[in-house]
Design an enzyme around this catalytic site. Sequence first.
Site, mmCIF file in Angstrom:
data_model
loop_
_atom_site.group_PDB
_atom_site.id
_atom_site.type_symbol
_atom_site.label_atom_id
_atom_site.label_comp_id
_atom_site.label_asym_id
_atom_site.label_seq_id
_atom_site.Cartn_x
_atom_site.Cartn_y
_atom_site.Cartn_z
ATOM 1 C CG ASP A 19 34.602 30.038 21.974
ATOM 2 O OD1 ASP A 19 33.977 28.920 21.478
ATOM 3 O OD2 ASP A 19 34.989 30.973 21.370
ATOM 4 C CG ASN A 67 25.560 27.405 19.911
ATOM 5 O OD1 ASN A 67 25.761 27.816 21.223
ATOM 6 N ND2 ASN A 67 26.699 27.790 19.270
#
Length: 236
Positions: A19, A67
């Site tokens: 991340d 996503n």
Amino acid sequence: MSLNQKKENIPSHIAIIMDGNGRWAKQKSKMRLYGHLNGVKSVRETVECAAELGVNFLTLYAFSKENWDRPKKEIKGLMNLLIKTIKKEIPTLMKNKISLKTIGNTQDLPLKCQNNLKEAIETTKDNNHMTLILALSYSSRWEIVEAVKKIIKNKSIHSKINEQIFSEYLTTNKIPDPELVIRTSGEHRISNFLLWQIAYSEFYFSRKMWPDFNKQDLIRAINSYKKRKRRFGKIK
Ligand code: FPP
């Protein structure tokens, strides 16, 4: 930083939530894709280091089902990056005897990406030093629901269902649960990743954004894991 007590008690399976690519790029006044591009360097370094240390399975959360809701331009850029990287890295995977696998609904991916993945999986299938698992179009709730759907269809096992049999219906069938889960970027959440499989995993959170994560950081995480006392709900 060196590894405490050499190679003893290395986690057999490490899973990483990579991340912070977007924030890393923003800090440099660059486009988000520049962060993903630099994230590939950390992927390469982490994969090579994990293989050197004797990790057996490395799972990288590369693209979640959620996503897909990102801007089209970012998704296209990420898919192109995946297409290029997978093809380019086959010789390195072969050199390091690493086999490639995926978890997730890879049918959602562009055809070119699916084809490159198929080729890389087929070419590397006999490598036995480490297994690199890319979570692509993956989410854990999706995976659990898919497992339930398959079980519903298979009436003969309904009365036999137990934790072991249920695990065999997950996309991680035959892959042991991760002992260590790492998340970068200072966030402390699990984001729909391996919910079933992390029941007794140890967690390590790094404040570094993924493109800055390197070999030393992986060793730091493993050293932290080595100090943990794992009791699995028991007393000793
Ligand atoms: C999370 O950062 C990262 C991703 C969603 C993509 C990860 C992809 C790569 C590292 C490149 C390709 C991977 C492989 C395996 C070749 P973010 O975009 O959520 O960052 P932010 O939280 O700062 O916005």
